[in-house]
Scaffold this motif. Structure first.
Motif, PDB file in Angstrom:
ATOM      1  N   ILE A   1       1.104  -1.243  -0.143  1.00 31.42           N
ATOM      2  CA  ILE A   1       0.169  -0.226   0.394  1.00 31.42           C
ATOM      3  C   ILE A   1       0.624   1.401   0.044  1.00 31.42           C
ATOM      4  CG2 ILE A   1      -0.202   0.117   2.038  1.00 31.42           C
ATOM      5  CD1 ILE A   1      -3.467   0.876   1.917  1.00 31.42           C
ATOM      6  N   SER A   2       1.627   1.229   1.334  1.00 32.63           N
ATOM      7  CA  SER A   2       2.701   2.518   1.383  1.00 32.63           C
ATOM      8  C   SER A   2       3.364   2.637  -0.394  1.00 32.63           C
ATOM      9  CB  SER A   2       3.831   2.366   1.842  1.00 32.63           C
ATOM     10  OG  SER A   2       4.604   1.378   1.795  1.00 32.63           O
ATOM     11  N   GLU A   3       3.982   1.591  -1.297  1.00 36.14           N
ATOM     12  CA  GLU A   3       4.742   2.179  -2.710  1.00 36.14           C
ATOM     13  C   GLU A   3       3.383   2.464  -3.720  1.00 36.14           C
ATOM     14  OE1 GLU A   3       7.362  -1.952  -1.965  1.00 36.14           O
ATOM     15  OE2 GLU A   3       5.992  -2.262  -2.853  1.00 36.14           O
ATOM     16  N   LEU A   4       1.995   1.477  -3.481  1.00 35.14           N
ATOM     17  CA  LEU A   4       1.191   2.002  -4.237  1.00 35.14           C
ATOM     18  C   LEU A   4       1.187   3.545  -3.589  1.00 35.14           C
ATOM     19  CD1 LEU A   4      -0.678   1.343  -6.156  1.00 35.14           C
ATOM     20  CD2 LEU A   4      -2.493   1.474  -4.227  1.00 35.14           C
TER      21      LEU A   4
ATOM     22  N   LEU B   1     -11.047   2.299  -4.838  1.00 32.16           N
ATOM     23  CA  LEU B   1     -10.146   1.273  -5.338  1.00 32.16           C
ATOM     24  C   LEU B   1     -10.674  -0.161  -4.273  1.00 32.16           C
ATOM     25  CD1 LEU B   1      -7.062   3.269  -4.015  1.00 32.16           C
ATOM     26  CD2 LEU B   1      -7.819   2.341  -6.447  1.00 32.16           C
ATOM     27  N   THR B   2      -9.961  -0.870  -4.415  1.00 31.41           N
ATOM     28  CA  THR B   2     -10.614  -2.386  -4.005  1.00 31.41           C
ATOM     29  C   THR B   2      -9.887  -2.624  -3.186  1.00 31.41           C
ATOM     30  OG1 THR B   2      -9.041  -3.601  -5.474  1.00 31.41           O
ATOM     31  CG2 THR B   2     -11.793  -3.794  -6.602  1.00 31.41           C
ATOM     32  N   ASP B   3     -10.070  -3.366  -1.713  1.00 27.31           N
ATOM     33  CA  ASP B   3      -9.411  -3.864  -1.042  1.00 27.31           C
ATOM     34  C   ASP B   3      -8.140  -4.931  -1.362  1.00 27.31           C
ATOM     35  OD1 ASP B   3      -7.652  -4.830   1.132  1.00 27.31           O
ATOM     36  OD2 ASP B   3      -9.719  -3.688   3.257  1.00 27.31           O
ATOM     37  N   PRO B   4      -7.890  -5.381  -1.707  1.00 26.03           N
ATOM     38  CA  PRO B   4      -7.450  -6.607  -1.378  1.00 26.03           C
ATOM     39  C   PRO B   4      -6.593  -7.482  -1.080  1.00 26.03           C
ATOM     40  CG  PRO B   4      -5.412  -4.996  -2.246  1.00 26.03           C
ATOM     41  CD  PRO B   4      -5.901  -3.963  -1.892  1.00 26.03           C
ATOM     42  N   ARG B   5      -7.253  -7.294   0.456  1.00 27.56           N
ATOM     43  CA  ARG B   5      -6.218  -8.085   1.484  1.00 27.56           C
ATOM     44  C   ARG B   5      -7.291  -9.705   1.455  1.00 27.56           C
ATOM     45  NH1 ARG B   5      -7.098  -4.572   6.780  1.00 27.56           N
ATOM     46  NH2 ARG B   5      -8.959  -3.596   5.583  1.00 27.56           N
ATOM     47  N   PRO B   6      -6.547 -10.531   1.571  1.00 28.30           N
ATOM     48  CA  PRO B   6      -7.293 -12.082   1.542  1.00 28.30           C
ATOM     49  C   PRO B   6      -8.090 -12.052   2.492  1.00 28.30           C
ATOM     50  CG  PRO B   6      -4.493 -12.222   1.664  1.00 28.30           C
ATOM     51  CD  PRO B   6      -4.531 -10.828   1.633  1.00 28.30           C
ATOM     52  N   SER B   7      -8.265 -11.296   3.775  1.00 27.82           N
ATOM     53  CA  SER B   7      -8.729 -11.972   4.364  1.00 27.82           C
ATOM     54  C   SER B   7     -10.294 -10.861   4.148  1.00 27.82           C
ATOM     55  CB  SER B   7      -8.643 -11.164   5.766  1.00 27.82           C
ATOM     56  OG  SER B   7      -8.527  -9.414   5.626  1.00 27.82           O
ATOM     57  N   ARG B   8     -10.441  -9.984   2.582  1.00 32.55           N
ATOM     58  CA  ARG B   8     -11.245  -9.291   2.394  1.00 32.55           C
ATOM     59  C   ARG B   8     -12.047  -9.955   1.118  1.00 32.55           C
ATOM     60  NH1 ARG B   8     -12.854  -3.978   4.581  1.00 32.55           N
ATOM     61  NH2 ARG B   8     -11.242  -3.588   5.741  1.00 32.55           N
ATOM     62  N   THR B   9     -11.040 -11.182   1.122  1.00 35.33           N
ATOM     63  CA  THR B   9     -11.835 -12.107  -0.134  1.00 35.33           C
ATOM     64  C   THR B   9     -11.494 -13.269   0.459  1.00 35.33           C
ATOM     65  OG1 THR B   9      -9.480 -11.963  -1.304  1.00 35.33           O
ATOM     66  CG2 THR B   9     -10.932 -10.647  -1.901  1.00 35.33           C
ATOM     67  N   GLY B  10     -11.763 -13.797   1.613  1.00 28.56           N
ATOM     68  CA  GLY B  10     -12.394 -15.063   2.289  1.00 28.56           C
ATOM     69  C   GLY B  10     -11.018 -15.605   2.698  1.00 28.56           C
TER      70      GLY B  10
ATOM     71  N   ALA C   1      -6.826 -16.024   4.410  1.00 32.51           N
ATOM     72  CA  ALA C   1      -6.082 -15.396   5.351  1.00 32.51           C
ATOM     73  C   ALA C   1      -6.046 -14.058   5.036  1.00 32.51           C
ATOM     74  CB  ALA C   1      -4.750 -16.490   5.792  1.00 32.51           C
ATOM     75  N   ALA C   2      -5.830 -13.155   6.583  1.00 32.56           N
ATOM     76  CA  ALA C   2      -4.982 -12.808   7.151  1.00 32.56           C
ATOM     77  C   ALA C   2      -4.100 -12.099   6.113  1.00 32.56           C
ATOM     78  CB  ALA C   2      -5.688 -11.735   8.486  1.00 32.56           C
ATOM     79  N   GLY C   3      -3.719 -10.583   5.831  1.00 31.24           N
ATOM     80  CA  GLY C   3      -2.726 -10.308   5.055  1.00 31.24           C
ATOM     81  C   GLY C   3      -2.171  -9.560   4.663  1.00 31.24           C
ATOM     82  N   ARG C   4      -0.927  -8.945   3.900  1.00 28.14           N
ATOM     83  CA  ARG C   4      -0.626  -7.518   3.716  1.00 28.14           C
ATOM     84  C   ARG C   4      -1.258  -7.727   2.113  1.00 28.14           C
ATOM     85  NH1 ARG C   4       5.563  -6.840   4.251  1.00 28.14           N
ATOM     86  NH2 ARG C   4       5.352  -5.122   2.889  1.00 28.14           N
ATOM     87  N   ARG C   5      -1.978  -6.180   2.015  1.00 29.82           N
ATOM     88  CA  ARG C   5      -2.836  -5.447   0.514  1.00 29.82           C
ATOM     89  C   ARG C   5      -0.981  -6.033  -0.313  1.00 29.82           C
ATOM     90  NH1 ARG C   5      -4.613  -1.339   4.618  1.00 29.82           N
ATOM     91  NH2 ARG C   5      -6.876  -1.407   4.438  1.00 29.82           N
ATOM     92  N   HIS C   6      -1.775  -5.943  -1.752  1.00 31.58           N
ATOM     93  CA  HIS C   6      -0.988  -5.830  -2.890  1.00 31.58           C
ATOM     94  C   HIS C   6      -1.465  -5.703  -3.821  1.00 31.58           C
ATOM     95  CE1 HIS C   6       2.927  -7.977  -0.582  1.00 31.58           C
ATOM     96  NE2 HIS C   6       1.517  -8.988  -0.026  1.00 31.58           N
ATOM     97  N   TYR C   7      -0.513  -5.057  -4.308  1.00 37.83           N
ATOM     98  CA  TYR C   7      -1.293  -3.429  -5.596  1.00 37.83           C
ATOM     99  C   TYR C   7      -0.402  -4.117  -7.307  1.00 37.83           C
ATOM    100  CZ  TYR C   7      -3.818  -1.394  -1.748  1.00 37.83           C
ATOM    101  OH  TYR C   7      -4.882  -1.202  -0.666  1.00 37.83           O
TER     102      TYR C   7
END
Length: 135
Positions: A5-8, A28-37, A39-45
């Protein structure tokens, strides 16, 4: 390409909180895995996220509100060029009106600056003109 997220944000010239704000607004979408079902994790864009963020910033600079930007994104998804074009033309008309207003202000200020430079007694015409606006 996988950006944090900071690099984005840095790539688009905005802060992390701005990215999060746009996510909360649905721009913008929230790409954290927990948002899509997952495991919790870092956002990757990816590149599409960066392109969307740059679009949002450019549309804001053109004077579109966040609600209008959301509508433009929706219109793009629906391939509704006619409505998008109408929105752009309306914004152009608003910009043209604002430009005309700014040009008139510049012309009036130019005249006042020339009058002030002419010397003479009494207060500077610029100060007197702005003092009259307060009333």
């Amino acid at each position: 390409m996988a950006l944090t997220i900071s690099e984005l944000g840095r790539s688009a010239g905005v802060g992390v909180e701005t990215v999060r704000f746009y996510q909360r607004r649905g721009l913008l979408t929230d790409p954290r895995p927990s948002r899509t079902g997952g495991a919790a994790g870092r956002r990757h864009y990816g590149e599409d996220d960066l392109r969307r963020l740059r679009f949002i910033r450019s549309a804001q600079r053109a004077g579109f509100s966040l609600d209008e930007i959301a509508r433009l994104i929706e219109l793009d998804r629906d391939n509704d060029r006619v409505t998008a074009q109408a929105m752009a033309r309306e914004r152009i008309a608003e910009l043209d009106a604002r430009i005309a207003e700014l040009e008139a202000s510049r012309d009036a200020l130019t005249r006042l600056a020339k009058d002030c430079a002419g010397g003479g007694k009494g207060p500077c015409p610029i100060l007197a003109a702005f003092d009259g606006l307060r009333a």
